[in-house]
Design a protein around this motif. Structure first.
Motif, PDB file in Angstrom:
ATOM      1  N   GLY A 293       5.727 -24.381  22.917  1.00  0.00           N
ATOM      2  CA  GLY A 293       5.171 -23.488  21.902  1.00  0.00           C
ATOM      3  C   GLY A 293       6.102 -22.386  21.452  1.00  0.00           C
ATOM      4  N   ARG A 294       7.221 -22.184  22.154  1.00  0.00           N
ATOM      5  CA  ARG A 294       8.191 -21.190  21.705  1.00  0.00           C
ATOM      6  C   ARG A 294       8.913 -21.688  20.454  1.00  0.00           C
ATOM      7  NH1 ARG A 294      12.056 -20.096  26.649  1.00  0.00           N
ATOM      8  NH2 ARG A 294      11.977 -22.379  26.644  1.00  0.00           N
ATOM      9  N   PHE A 295       9.500 -20.746  19.723  1.00  0.00           N
ATOM     10  CA  PHE A 295      10.322 -21.073  18.569  1.00  0.00           C
ATOM     11  C   PHE A 295      11.775 -20.794  18.909  1.00  0.00           C
ATOM     12  CE2 PHE A 295       6.204 -20.974  16.846  1.00  0.00           C
ATOM     13  CZ  PHE A 295       6.207 -21.668  15.645  1.00  0.00           C
ATOM     14  N   SER A 296      12.678 -21.610  18.357  1.00  0.00           N
ATOM     15  CA  SER A 296      14.076 -21.525  18.759  1.00  0.00           C
ATOM     16  C   SER A 296      15.001 -21.613  17.558  1.00  0.00           C
ATOM     17  CB  SER A 296      14.429 -22.663  19.727  1.00  0.00           C
ATOM     18  OG  SER A 296      13.629 -22.603  20.885  1.00  0.00           O
ATOM     19  N   ILE A 297      16.141 -20.910  17.675  1.00  0.00           N
ATOM     20  CA  ILE A 297      17.262 -21.049  16.767  1.00  0.00           C
ATOM     21  C   ILE A 297      18.390 -21.685  17.565  1.00  0.00           C
ATOM     22  CG2 ILE A 297      18.819 -19.867  15.168  1.00  0.00           C
ATOM     23  CD1 ILE A 297      16.915 -17.391  15.479  1.00  0.00           C
ATOM     24  N   TYR A 298      18.947 -22.772  17.070  1.00  0.00           N
ATOM     25  CA  TYR A 298      20.111 -23.408  17.691  1.00  0.00           C
ATOM     26  C   TYR A 298      21.303 -23.254  16.753  1.00  0.00           C
ATOM     27  CZ  TYR A 298      17.249 -25.554  21.298  1.00  0.00           C
ATOM     28  OH  TYR A 298      16.402 -25.756  22.364  1.00  0.00           O
ATOM     29  N   ILE A 299      22.385 -22.710  17.271  1.00  0.00           N
ATOM     30  CA  ILE A 299      23.622 -22.538  16.517  1.00  0.00           C
ATOM     31  C   ILE A 299      24.762 -23.078  17.365  1.00  0.00           C
ATOM     32  CG2 ILE A 299      25.251 -20.878  15.531  1.00  0.00           C
ATOM     33  CD1 ILE A 299      22.884 -19.073  14.883  1.00  0.00           C
ATOM     34  N   GLY A 300      25.557 -23.968  16.794  1.00  0.00           N
ATOM     35  CA  GLY A 300      26.680 -24.523  17.526  1.00  0.00           C
ATOM     36  C   GLY A 300      26.284 -25.218  18.809  1.00  0.00           C
ATOM     37  N   GLY A 301      25.084 -25.832  18.810  1.00  0.00           N
ATOM     38  CA  GLY A 301      24.625 -26.597  19.960  1.00  0.00           C
ATOM     39  C   GLY A 301      23.941 -25.799  21.045  1.00  0.00           C
TER      40      GLY A 301
ATOM     41  N   HIS B 143       8.958 -16.056  21.674  1.00  0.00           N
ATOM     42  CA  HIS B 143       7.503 -16.201  21.700  1.00  0.00           C
ATOM     43  C   HIS B 143       6.950 -15.487  20.461  1.00  0.00           C
ATOM     44  CE1 HIS B 143       6.987 -17.972  25.703  1.00  0.00           C
ATOM     45  NE2 HIS B 143       7.983 -17.209  26.083  1.00  0.00           N
ATOM     46  N   ILE B 144       6.501 -16.251  19.478  1.00  0.00           N
ATOM     47  CA  ILE B 144       5.942 -15.701  18.249  1.00  0.00           C
ATOM     48  C   ILE B 144       4.654 -16.446  17.924  1.00  0.00           C
ATOM     49  CG2 ILE B 144       8.172 -14.930  17.341  1.00  0.00           C
ATOM     50  CD1 ILE B 144       8.276 -17.450  15.625  1.00  0.00           C
ATOM     51  N   PRO B 145       3.840 -15.939  16.976  1.00  0.00           N
ATOM     52  CA  PRO B 145       2.561 -16.603  16.672  1.00  0.00           C
ATOM     53  C   PRO B 145       2.728 -18.053  16.250  1.00  0.00           C
ATOM     54  CG  PRO B 145       2.579 -14.399  15.770  1.00  0.00           C
ATOM     55  CD  PRO B 145       3.966 -14.654  16.279  1.00  0.00           C
ATOM     56  N   GLU B 146       1.769 -18.878  16.635  1.00  0.00           N
ATOM     57  CA  GLU B 146       1.775 -20.314  16.361  1.00  0.00           C
ATOM     58  C   GLU B 146       1.577 -20.592  14.875  1.00  0.00           C
ATOM     59  OE1 GLU B 146       2.778 -23.288  16.684  1.00  0.00           O
ATOM     60  OE2 GLU B 146       1.915 -23.613  18.681  1.00  0.00           O
ATOM     61  N   LEU B 147       2.106 -21.715  14.427  1.00  0.00           N
ATOM     62  CA  LEU B 147       1.833 -22.203  13.081  1.00  0.00           C
ATOM     63  C   LEU B 147       0.420 -22.765  13.008  1.00  0.00           C
ATOM     64  CD1 LEU B 147       5.200 -24.100  12.424  1.00  0.00           C
ATOM     65  CD2 LEU B 147       4.589 -21.796  11.660  1.00  0.00           C
ATOM     66  N   SER B 148      -0.104 -22.909  11.792  1.00  0.00           N
ATOM     67  CA  SER B 148      -1.464 -23.432  11.622  1.00  0.00           C
ATOM     68  C   SER B 148      -1.545 -24.172  10.299  1.00  0.00           C
ATOM     69  CB  SER B 148      -2.479 -22.278  11.647  1.00  0.00           C
ATOM     70  OG  SER B 148      -2.413 -21.531  10.441  1.00  0.00           O
ATOM     71  N   SER B 149      -2.760 -24.619   9.959  1.00  0.00           N
ATOM     72  CA  SER B 149      -2.975 -25.303   8.696  1.00  0.00           C
ATOM     73  C   SER B 149      -2.925 -24.343   7.512  1.00  0.00           C
ATOM     74  CB  SER B 149      -4.320 -26.035   8.704  1.00  0.00           C
ATOM     75  OG  SER B 149      -5.366 -25.119   8.948  1.00  0.00           O
TER      76      SER B 149
ATOM     77  N   SER C 175      28.640 -10.900  13.694  1.00  0.00           N
ATOM     78  CA  SER C 175      29.386  -9.738  14.180  1.00  0.00           C
ATOM     79  C   SER C 175      28.681  -9.040  15.334  1.00  0.00           C
ATOM     80  CB  SER C 175      29.639  -8.755  13.037  1.00  0.00           C
ATOM     81  OG  SER C 175      28.419  -8.272  12.509  1.00  0.00           O
ATOM     82  N   SER C 176      27.360  -8.991  15.293  1.00  0.00           N
ATOM     83  CA  SER C 176      26.585  -8.365  16.370  1.00  0.00           C
ATOM     84  C   SER C 176      25.897  -9.378  17.269  1.00  0.00           C
ATOM     85  CB  SER C 176      25.519  -7.443  15.779  1.00  0.00           C
ATOM     86  OG  SER C 176      24.571  -8.196  15.021  1.00  0.00           O
ATOM     87  N   GLY C 177      25.713 -10.604  16.764  1.00  0.00           N
ATOM     88  CA  GLY C 177      24.922 -11.599  17.479  1.00  0.00           C
ATOM     89  C   GLY C 177      23.425 -11.410  17.302  1.00  0.00           C
ATOM     90  N   ALA C 178      22.997 -10.456  16.478  1.00  0.00           N
ATOM     91  CA  ALA C 178      21.571 -10.143  16.326  1.00  0.00           C
ATOM     92  C   ALA C 178      20.829 -11.286  15.644  1.00  0.00           C
ATOM     93  CB  ALA C 178      21.393  -8.860  15.526  1.00  0.00           C
ATOM     94  N   ALA C 179      19.758 -11.764  16.284  1.00  0.00           N
ATOM     95  CA  ALA C 179      18.929 -12.852  15.760  1.00  0.00           C
ATOM     96  C   ALA C 179      17.462 -12.453  15.863  1.00  0.00           C
ATOM     97  CB  ALA C 179      19.169 -14.144  16.532  1.00  0.00           C
ATOM     98  N   ALA C 180      16.676 -12.803  14.853  1.00  0.00           N
ATOM     99  CA  ALA C 180      15.257 -12.449  14.864  1.00  0.00           C
ATOM    100  C   ALA C 180      14.466 -13.410  13.995  1.00  0.00           C
ATOM    101  CB  ALA C 180      15.045 -11.013  14.371  1.00  0.00           C
ATOM    102  N   PHE C 181      13.164 -13.498  14.265  1.00  0.00           N
ATOM    103  CA  PHE C 181      12.211 -14.221  13.435  1.00  0.00           C
ATOM    104  C   PHE C 181      11.332 -13.222  12.687  1.00  0.00           C
ATOM    105  CE2 PHE C 181      13.106 -17.937  16.019  1.00  0.00           C
ATOM    106  CZ  PHE C 181      12.798 -19.013  15.200  1.00  0.00           C
ATOM    107  N   PHE C 182      10.861 -13.629  11.526  1.00  0.00           N
ATOM    108  CA  PHE C 182       9.795 -12.934  10.811  1.00  0.00           C
ATOM    109  C   PHE C 182       8.670 -13.942  10.593  1.00  0.00           C
ATOM    110  CE2 PHE C 182      13.502 -10.491   9.787  1.00  0.00           C
ATOM    111  CZ  PHE C 182      13.078  -9.206   9.518  1.00  0.00           C
ATOM    112  N   ILE C 183       7.437 -13.545  10.911  1.00  0.00           N
ATOM    113  CA  ILE C 183       6.258 -14.362  10.644  1.00  0.00           C
ATOM    114  C   ILE C 183       5.328 -13.557   9.752  1.00  0.00           C
ATOM    115  CG2 ILE C 183       4.208 -15.462  11.633  1.00  0.00           C
ATOM    116  CD1 ILE C 183       6.659 -17.023  12.280  1.00  0.00           C
TER     117      ILE C 183
END
Length: 221
Positions: free
Chosen positions: A89-97, A103-109, A121-129
């Motif tokens: 149920g987690r969401f993931s970003i894969y970069i370069g393997g 842990h963010i809210p689940e998708l739905s219909s 440059s910073s390595g900062a990664a984030a999701f927006f829901i």
């Protein structure tokens, strides 16, 4: 928002178009899990990224321990940029393997506005829901996302354009996919609701190669 004339396309290229007084954009509907249905996205410019913002609208009824591929960019040797909903149920970003998990809210219909940002440059990664931002994690600092790849929606290519697994395929609706080669501010991410257009993928003008059972529905804005 209204819907008009849905139609089934197989192995064809489509693009958005304007109607008098309105804009029609494509909505991609994958009605069932397959190992052969997918959409290849044409890039506005070569993908060589030290930062990005990726936004899309997504709706799915898939539940339980089921991987869901949301976005896949593969170069000949490996997956270079993927976005997943994992088995747990987690969401993931894969970069370069390599991946980083959230842990963010689940998708739905109901349609969810989902955005991902990353800066080398910073390595900062984030999701927006739905314009709510997750915590920021540090990931793949200094990496450059390599060009000469292909973007696929609906499947995870384990080969350059193949090797699909039916158990990872997307089932549901994806639309309004836009990609920028920089990180939008938090306010700009919220403004994607009012038709901010990507400079690497611009959903209003990009061409799509439709394969298999994907249905294209024109959505009037």
């Amino acid at each position: 928002m209204g819907l008009s004339s849905d139609f089934l396309l197989k192995d064809k290229t489509v693009s958005n178009f304007s109607l008098a007084g309105s804009m029609a954009i494509k909505s991609l509907i994958s009605p069932q899990a397959t190992h052969f249905s997918y959409v290849e996205v044409t890039l506005q410019k070569p993908l060589s990224l030290m930062a990005f913002t990726l936004c899309m609208r997504v709706a799915t009824e898939l539940r339980g321990e089921r991987e869901i591929i949301l976005f896949a960019y593969r170069i000949p040797s490996h997956d270079e940029l993927n976005v997943w909903r994992e088995l747990d149920g987690r969401f993931s970003i894969y970069i370069g393997g390599e991946g980083v998990h959230f842990h963010i809210p689940e998708l739905s219909s109901m349609q969810t506005q989902l955005c991902v940002t990353w800066d080398s440059s910073s390595g900062a990664a984030a999701f927006f829901i739905n314009d709510k931002k997750s915590l920021t994690k540090i990931f793949k600092r200094g990496h450059i996302i390599r060009s000469e790849g292909r973007i696929v929606l609906g499947q995870d290519p384990d080969a350059f354009l193949g090797g699909f697994d039916v158990k990872q395929s997307f089932v549901g609706e994806i639309l309004d996919v836009n990609l920028w080669d920089y990180v939008l501010s938090d306010t700009e991410v919220q403004d994607t609701f009012v038709r901010k257009r990507g400079n690497v993928i611009d959903w209003e003008t990009t061409q799509l190669n439709i394969n298999g059972e994907v249905v294209v529905v024109d959505v009037q804005l």
